[in-house]
Design an enzyme around this catalytic site. Structure first.
Site, PDB file in Angstrom:
ATOM      1  N   GLU B  81      -4.228  -6.452  12.074  1.00 21.56           N
ATOM      2  CA  GLU B  81      -5.017  -7.674  12.258  1.00 21.56           C
ATOM      3  C   GLU B  81      -4.189  -8.689  13.037  1.00 21.56           C
ATOM      4  O   GLU B  81      -4.556  -9.853  13.142  1.00 21.56           O
ATOM      5  CB  GLU B  81      -5.476  -8.237  10.923  1.00 21.56           C
ATOM      6  N   CYS B 113      -6.582  -5.321   5.912  1.00 23.63           N
ATOM      7  CA  CYS B 113      -5.400  -4.553   5.491  1.00 23.63           C
ATOM      8  C   CYS B 113      -5.623  -3.049   5.417  1.00 23.63           C
ATOM      9  O   CYS B 113      -4.733  -2.315   4.972  1.00 23.63           O
ATOM     10  CB  CYS B 113      -4.922  -5.061   4.140  1.00 23.63           C
ATOM     11  N   THR B 154       3.326 -14.388   0.630  1.00 23.95           N
ATOM     12  CA  THR B 154       3.208 -12.927   0.661  1.00 23.95           C
ATOM     13  C   THR B 154       3.070 -12.325   2.059  1.00 23.95           C
ATOM     14  O   THR B 154       3.530 -11.201   2.285  1.00 23.95           O
ATOM     15  CB  THR B 154       1.978 -12.475  -0.168  1.00 23.95           C
ATOM     16  N   ARG B 202     -10.008 -17.586  -5.177  1.00 22.46           N
ATOM     17  CA  ARG B 202     -10.150 -16.629  -6.287  1.00 22.46           C
ATOM     18  C   ARG B 202     -11.247 -15.600  -6.021  1.00 22.46           C
ATOM     19  O   ARG B 202     -11.264 -14.539  -6.642  1.00 22.46           O
ATOM     20  CB  ARG B 202     -10.437 -17.382  -7.592  1.00 22.46           C
ATOM     21  N   THR B 204     -11.425 -13.728  -3.629  1.00 21.83           N
ATOM     22  CA  THR B 204     -10.847 -12.512  -3.035  1.00 21.83           C
ATOM     23  C   THR B 204     -10.559 -11.449  -4.098  1.00 21.83           C
ATOM     24  O   THR B 204     -10.397 -10.279  -3.768  1.00 21.83           O
ATOM     25  CB  THR B 204      -9.522 -12.817  -2.295  1.00 21.83           C
ATOM     26  N   HIS B 237      -3.508  -0.774  -2.536  1.00 23.41           N
ATOM     27  CA  HIS B 237      -3.128  -1.861  -1.623  1.00 23.41           C
ATOM     28  C   HIS B 237      -2.426  -2.956  -2.436  1.00 23.41           C
ATOM     29  O   HIS B 237      -2.782  -3.228  -3.585  1.00 23.41           O
ATOM     30  CB  HIS B 237      -4.365  -2.417  -0.915  1.00 23.41           C
ATOM     31  N   ASN B 269       3.475  -8.588   1.528  1.00 20.10           N
ATOM     32  CA  ASN B 269       2.278  -7.835   1.911  1.00 20.10           C
ATOM     33  C   ASN B 269       2.305  -7.580   3.408  1.00 20.10           C
ATOM     34  O   ASN B 269       2.133  -8.503   4.203  1.00 20.10           O
ATOM     35  CB  ASN B 269       1.026  -8.629   1.531  1.00 20.10           C
TER      36      ASN B 269
END
Lengths: 131, 350
Positions: B81, B113, B154, B202, B204, B237, B269
């Site tokens: 991305e 991701c 992250t 939240r 997500t 993930h 991440n």
């Protein structure tokens, strides 16, 4: 630094993969590539040769006052690397952290060399890292 | 005939920034962030690294690990991305830099991701159909986190690459089944031209990450007749260090089965590289006959689930792999927040 798509395109093989040449007549290896062998002249038989990227630093300098294109990277190290196959090449040594010595072993890595502002081309190139 | 992973490689930068350093800038409590996200530090790209250079380094390691001639690779798919160009493929840079030649199918993928694992599925399909001998799937990112946003703790840099192909003497880990679970979910996005992604906070979590990972994994269980106890390892993930532990527990996997592949607490991440690096860390220690479940997640949203069985061939290639744990510990250069911003090109000079 060149500002031409054609110039960048012509050099992609040598810059990405250290592709030079070999004279099949005498066995001499060259990087960058040549059209005619220095030893054989008109008897040259030039073919492509890819170098491993492994070698030893034979000389280096730490750049603190760089040209404009590399201003954001200073200080950085430029070295002469004697490749295992024979020829010597110049290159940046990444993340050297002041640990470069004559005789240090290095391997080639793939990095950005130059970026033409926000809208231009990105020039990828071999650099070296300490092994 | 077996089809699956023939070789793999990972790469992430040597630069790191600690949670404490970021938290000090925003006057936040580093202790509660470290505990809340289960993360201590993250990788930072060098000023001359981007998703393409990371993809090339990971891909070269994958080809070297596979021990194949790169000229036999018939397809290259790069998921990211943070592709360096909006128009001009990363996959052509990678194909050229590994010496794959011109007779290669290539395309860039974007699915937050999970674009890297989507590439693995495409390569698997092409190899299994006989259209190609080997395919290369790469997931790499120099992911963006808006300064001051929770993502900043992250969002890191790294990548994983897999050579996918067939052959009973070559496949080190057979992909026995793969499927996906997909829905239109506005949990995380970045518009064309925007420098940083936005997200639903939240939101997500449950409708995004958990719904899709659980949906894909449960469907894989149904289709294959397998269950959590059939797997020796699981990789999910890893947007932070906490979500994968939570989802593993909800799916019936204990901590022992996921700890080897859980790398986000040490490197952050890596987005498209995240589950691919987690799988590589697991393959580094897996033995022939052991089974691995991998379920990736990409916002927007979807999950790719894989049932993988390690073969005897894995032992032949061990010496050629660069182990994930060694890379994590081998060399680290810690940077302060201003160097981090400079390396991320977040300081505008004009």
């Amino acid at each position: 630094m060149e500002r031409s798509s054609a110039n960048l395109w012509r050099k992609i093989n040598s810059r990405y993969n250290l592709v030079g040449c070999k004279c099949q007549n005498c066995g001499t290896l060259y990087f960058p590539s040549r059209v005619v062998c220095r030893k054989c002249g008109r008897d040259s038989k030039i073919t492509e040769a890819k170098f491993s990227g492994n070698g030893v630093i034979s000389s280096y300098t730490n750049i603190r006052v760089p040209p404009d294109s590399f201003k954001d990277e200073a200080p950085y190290t430029i070295a002469i690397v004697k490749l295992d196959e024979g020829p010597s090449v110049e290159g940046h040594v990444v993340e050297s952290g002041g640990e470069v010595k004559i005789g240090s072993r290095v391997r080639a890595v793939f990095r950005k060399m130059y970026v033409e502002g926000d809208e231009g081309l990105i020039y990828y190139h071999y650099k070296f890292e300490l092994v | 005939m077996l089809y699956g992973i023939v070789g793999y490689g990972v790469y992430f930068p040597v630069y790191r920034i600690k949670v404490e350093e970021i938290a000090s800038v925003w006057h936040e409590d580093a202790g509660s962030i470290k505990k809340g996200l289960n993360i201590t530090e993250k990788t930072v790209p060098a000023i001359d690294e981007d998703a393409a250079t990371i993809a090339v380094e990971a891909a070269r390691r994958a080809v070297s690990h596979a021990g194949i001639d790169a000229g036999e690779i018939g397809a290259v798919y790069c998921g990211s991305e943070s592709h360096p160009y909006a128009v001009k493929p990363t996959s052509t840079v990678v194909a050229t830099a590994i010496g794959a030649g011109n007779n290669v199918m290539a395309a860039d993928l974007e699915f937050a991701c999970k674009a890297g694992t989507a590439g693995m599925q495409i390569a698997m399909g092409l190899a299994k159909s006989g259209m190609i001998r080997y395919g290369l799937a790469v997931g790499s990112d120099t992911s963006q986190g808006r300064p001051g946003d929770a993502l900043e703790y992250t969002a890191s840099a790294g990548g994983g690459a897999y050579v996918i192909g067939g052959g009973k003497d070559e496949v080190i880990a057979e992909i026995t089944h793969t499927l996906s679970f997909t829905s239109d979910t506005p949990d995380f996005w970045r518009r064309e031209g925007a420098s940083f992604p936005s997200h639903g906070g939240r939101f997500t979590g449950e409708p995004g990450y958990f719904k899709h990972i659980i949906g894909a994994t449960k469907r894989l269980f149904e289709v294959t007749g397998m269950e959590a106890s059939d797997f020796d390892y699981a990789v999910f993930h890893q947007p932070n260090g906490k979500f994968p532990i939570n989802v593993a527990a909800r799916l019936g996997f204990d901590m022992k089965k996921i700890e080897n592949g859980l790398v986000t607490p040490m490197i952050g991440n890596t987005y498209s590289g995240s589950s691919m690096i987690g799988l590589a860390a697991t393959l580094d220690i897996a033995k022939p006959g052991e089974k691995i479940l991998v379920t990736s997640f990409g916002s927007g949203a979807g999950s790719d689930s894989f049932a993988i069985e390690v073969t005897e061939n894995i032992e032949k290639n061990r010496g050629r792999s660069v182990k994930v744990r060694d890379l994590i510990e081998k060399r680290k250069i810690y940077v302060n927040y201003s160097t981090y911003l400079k390396n991320r090109s977040s300081i505008r000079k004009k």
